[in-house]
Design an enzyme around this catalytic site. Structure first.
Site, PDB file in Angstrom:
ATOM      1  N   GLU A 122       0.830  -1.213   0.000  1.00  0.00           N
ATOM      2  CA  GLU A 122       0.000   0.000   0.000  1.00  0.00           C
ATOM      3  C   GLU A 122       0.860   1.258   0.000  1.00  0.00           C
ATOM      4  OE1 GLU A 122      -3.068  -0.011  -0.578  1.00  0.00           O
ATOM      5  OE2 GLU A 122      -3.867  -1.943   0.078  1.00  0.00           O
ATOM      6  N   ASP A 262      -4.311  -9.983  -8.389  1.00  0.00           N
ATOM      7  CA  ASP A 262      -4.612  -9.086  -9.518  1.00  0.00           C
ATOM      8  C   ASP A 262      -3.434  -8.311 -10.105  1.00  0.00           C
ATOM      9  OD1 ASP A 262      -4.517  -7.683  -7.117  1.00  0.00           O
ATOM     10  OD2 ASP A 262      -6.397  -6.622  -7.377  1.00  0.00           O
ATOM     11  N   GLU A 355     -18.341  -6.816  -3.477  1.00  0.00           N
ATOM     12  CA  GLU A 355     -16.987  -7.393  -3.460  1.00  0.00           C
ATOM     13  C   GLU A 355     -16.988  -8.811  -4.035  1.00  0.00           C
ATOM     14  OE1 GLU A 355     -14.911  -5.082  -3.387  1.00  0.00           O
ATOM     15  OE2 GLU A 355     -13.771  -5.351  -1.541  1.00  0.00           O
ATOM     16  N   GLU A 376     -12.020  -0.351 -10.385  1.00  0.00           N
ATOM     17  CA  GLU A 376     -11.595  -1.277 -11.447  1.00  0.00           C
ATOM     18  C   GLU A 376     -12.529  -1.333 -12.657  1.00  0.00           C
ATOM     19  OE1 GLU A 376     -11.281  -1.857  -8.236  1.00  0.00           O
ATOM     20  OE2 GLU A 376      -9.156  -2.334  -7.955  1.00  0.00           O
ATOM     21  N   THR A 466      -0.967   0.747 -10.650  1.00  0.00           N
ATOM     22  CA  THR A 466      -2.196   0.078 -10.190  1.00  0.00           C
ATOM     23  C   THR A 466      -3.038   1.001  -9.312  1.00  0.00           C
ATOM     24  OG1 THR A 466      -3.070  -1.991  -9.308  1.00  0.00           O
ATOM     25  CG2 THR A 466      -1.256  -0.970  -8.070  1.00  0.00           C
TER      26      THR A 466
HETATM   27  C1  DMJ Z   1      -6.230   0.142  -5.209  1.00  0.00           C
HETATM   28  O1  DMJ Z   1      -5.479   0.450  -4.098  1.00  0.00           O
HETATM   29  C2  DMJ Z   1      -5.410  -0.470  -6.284  1.00  0.00           C
HETATM   30  O2  DMJ Z   1      -6.091  -0.401  -7.486  1.00  0.00           O
HETATM   31  C3  DMJ Z   1      -5.050  -1.889  -5.982  1.00  0.00           C
HETATM   32  O3  DMJ Z   1      -4.330  -2.487  -7.019  1.00  0.00           O
HETATM   33  C4  DMJ Z   1      -6.288  -2.698  -5.729  1.00  0.00           C
HETATM   34  N1  DMJ Z   1      -7.115  -2.105  -4.738  1.00  0.00           N
HETATM   35  C5  DMJ Z   1      -7.396  -0.697  -4.797  1.00  0.00           C
HETATM   36  C6  DMJ Z   1      -8.615  -0.328  -5.570  1.00  0.00           C
HETATM   37  O4  DMJ Z   1      -9.655  -1.182  -5.485  1.00  0.00           O
END
Ligand code: DMJ
EC number: 3.2.1.-
Length: 624
Positions: A122, A262, A355, A376, A466
């Site tokens: 994170e 992912d 979710e 997403e 991401t």
């Molecule tokens: C974000 O922090 C990023 O996209 C991560 O890769 C997945 N989770 C969250 C968004 O859902």
């Protein structure tokens, strides 16, 4: 066979149920017209400021906003997380004033010498990524957002932060611990179990930092972590969800494209595109092929046991929804369209995506009812609109706006939805709402209006991290002699060595280990591209660019980039475009898209997206 048959029946049932829903809505609702797209873009801008101002007025400098009670909370390290995560969205929206004042505040006030234990993943994607993207915007005239007084403060912070995370990589597998204390390193009681996404989603940010600081260690540890994970893949080329970073044993063997895995897939492809490092491409191609073989139950994806491929979870989880966007980037557009339609039908059913949605019972998965403002599905919608210019993606965008405005808007920002069936709000707003969700939504409508923004019409092509942070393909980042990377990192200055010399160094690996103490688990065979054949990335892969001004790191002996005929990735902004204007005034042209040929992309759509090489110098990666 039996399970395949069952799946066929299930997907027919789901498709029939949901496509009738989508068609039904499609008939009732009029398609988004250009004028409405402009209004929606402005509305999204308003959404950003409702949430951003709500954060600044009620929560800053705490990490995140509690938008229902209009308070703040520290959720990561207690360092104004939401502000850092919002920086490049401010720049994208052209808000020079707030971008400048935010960068200045961070440069003066932020410090990471704090006794906080934070998630490596994170912290990397939100904080490091946020700092790096803002640094690259604030320090560059070409972005139109350069801050005159800016003196690399964010880059200095980014480097300091990342050095504080390096102790996490000191494991026998090279896969980092999940958490690290920014002052004291890894706690002796720290869990040795981490997720695949957690260990394998660091390469973009760490690689960019290496290339900006001229210190390869960051890029090397991140790549070593990916190698550590991939080396432990199953015979089916699948990875599990959780692994012990000391023993290398999988503690959770469910393979999938969503939760816990992912962005591992995402960064393989993006690291290749950004850095031109073929090792990432090879891994991506194998990993992608296997995902499409064992996890794809067209149009859905399931979780399977990584060794046997037996289905363990017939569940759509909302994190999977980035996948169609990734497929667009990979040039595999047809399955992306089908999967997006399926995922979007879940959104239409509930007004948000839960979710988890169980594909066998066609209902919300028990315990997975919430929608925490995730980006997403919106991200994939943006990519598919960019690729196809199909107005149905704007219609989807309008639905996203309506749901967020009517269901999630709350007094000081936007609230999580605790239950998509009851639309109950929860007092929390994740920083990624401003970094990603609103950003992709705004970009979607801006694309339909005039696309005069940094990403779609800026000086560089951008890769989105991401967390939605903008990482540009500048010469310093993308053409840093990546073809002669050694032991996982790019060559240092003057590191262009003859083949023999490099091979001798390889056999002398132990000595090198002393130079870079984090390399212990690099295999001796780690020399992937150490031969420095003297070609630039552009020459090898058919990219051409306008020669940048000379920098310290530029090799004056390198031959000038030329256009070549063979190509894997083609990036262009001036290719011939098939342009049709439909009755509603939308241009349905193939936009400049990066795509890979030679993978699984052989459908008609992807061929349309593959940009053919031009004979002229018009095809260029960078425009000044
Ligand atoms: C974000 O922090 C990023 O996209 C991560 O890769 C997945 N989770 C969250 C968004 O859902």
């Amino acid at each position: 066979m039996e399970s395949n048959y069952r799946w066929l029946l299930i997907s027919i049932l789901i498709s029939l149920t949901f496509s009738s829903l989508v068609l039904h809505h499609g008939v009732l609702a009029e398609s988004v017209k250009p004028e409405e797209a402009k209004q929606l873009r402005d509305e999204v801008r308003g959404m950003f400021y409702h949430a951003f101002d709500g954060y600044m007025n009620n929560a800053f400098p705490l990490d995140e906003l509690r938008p229902l009670s209009c308070q703040g909370e520290d959720t990561l390290g207690g360092y104004a997380l939401t502000l850092i995560d919002s920086l490049d969205t401010l720049a994208l929206l052209g808000d020079r004033e707030r971008f400048t004042s935010s960068v200045e505040w961070i440069g003066k006030n932020l410090q990471f010498n704090i006794n906080k234990t934070v998630s490596v993943f994170e912290t990397t994607i939100r904080v490091l990524g946020g700092l790096l993207s803002a640094h690259l915007i604030a320090s560059d005239y070409a972005t139109g957002m350069r801050i005159p007084s800016y003196d690399n403060e964010l880059l200095v912070l980014a480097e300091d932060l990342t050095r504080r995370m390096l102790p996490a990589f000191d494991t026998p597998t090279g896969i980092p611990f999940g958490s690290v204390n920014l002052m004291y390193g890894v706690d002796k009681h720290e869990s040795k179990i981490t997720s695949t996404a957690g260990g394998g989603t660091l390469s973009l940010e760490f690689g960019v930092l290496s290339r900006l600081t001229n210190d390869p260690v960051f890029e090397q540890v991140a790549k070593n972590a990916v190698r550590g994970l991939w080396a432990r893949r199953s015979n089916l080329d699948l990875v599990g969800a959780h692994i012990n970073v000391f023993t290398g044993e999988w503690t959770q063997k469910d393979a999938g494209i969503g939760t816990s895995i992912d962005s591992f897939y995402e960064y393989l492809l993006k690291a290749y595109i950004l850095f031109g490092d073929e090792e990432y491409l090879y891994i991506f191609q194998e990993a992608y092929r296997s995902a499409m073989q064992y996890l794809h139950k067209d149009p859905w994806y399931v979780e399977v046991n990584m060794d046997s491929a037996a289905i363990v979870w017939p569940v759509f989880n909302s994190l999977q929804a980035f996948w169609p966007g990734l497929q667009v980037l990979a040039g595999d557009v047809d399955p992306a369209i089908r999967t997006h339609t399926a995922f979007f039908s879940v959104w239409k059913r509930y007004g948000f995506t839960p979710e988890g949605f169980n594909l066998a019972t066609l209902s919300v998965q028990y315990g997975q009812k919430s929608y925490p403002l995730r980006p997403e599905l919106i991200e994939s919608t943006y990519w598919l609109y960019k690729a196809t210019k199909d107005p149905r993606y704007l219609d989807a965008g309008r639905d996203f706006v309506a749901s967020l405005q009517y269901g999630a808007k709350c007094p000081c920002g936007y609230c999580h939805i605790t239950d998509v069936e009851l639309h109950k709000q929860e007092d929390h707003m994740e920083s990624f709402f401003l970094a990603e969700t609103v950003k992709y939504l705004w970009l979607l409508f801006d694309l339909a209006v005039d696309s005069d923004n940094l990403v779609d019409n800026g000086p560089y092509k951008y890769i989105f991290s991401t967390e939605g942070h903008l990482l540009p393909l500048t010469p310093q980042i993308s053409l840093a002699r990546e073809h002669c990377s050694y032991l996982g990192g790019y060559c240092l200055s003057n590191f262009t060595k003859p083949e023999q010399e490099v091979l001798e160094e390889e056999s002398n690996h132990n000595e090198r280990s002393n130079i870079y103490p984090y390399h212990e688990s690099f295999p001796v065979t780690g020399l992937i591209k150490g031969l420095c054949p003297g070609l630039t990335h552009a020459q090898k892969y058919g990219l051409s660019y306008v020669q940048p001004e000379k920098t310290d790191r530029e090799d004056v002996n390198q031959p000038k980039p030329e256009t070549t005929s063979s190509s894997i990735v083609l990036i262009s902004d001036t290719v011939e475009k098939k342009q049709q204007v439909d009755e509603e005034g939308f241009s349905s042209q193939s936009e400049p898209i990066m795509t890979i040929s030679g993978g699984s992309s052989n459908d008609q759509n992807s061929q349309e997206l593959t940009l053919l090489e031009s004979e002229t110098d018009d095809r260029r990666l960078y425009s000044s």
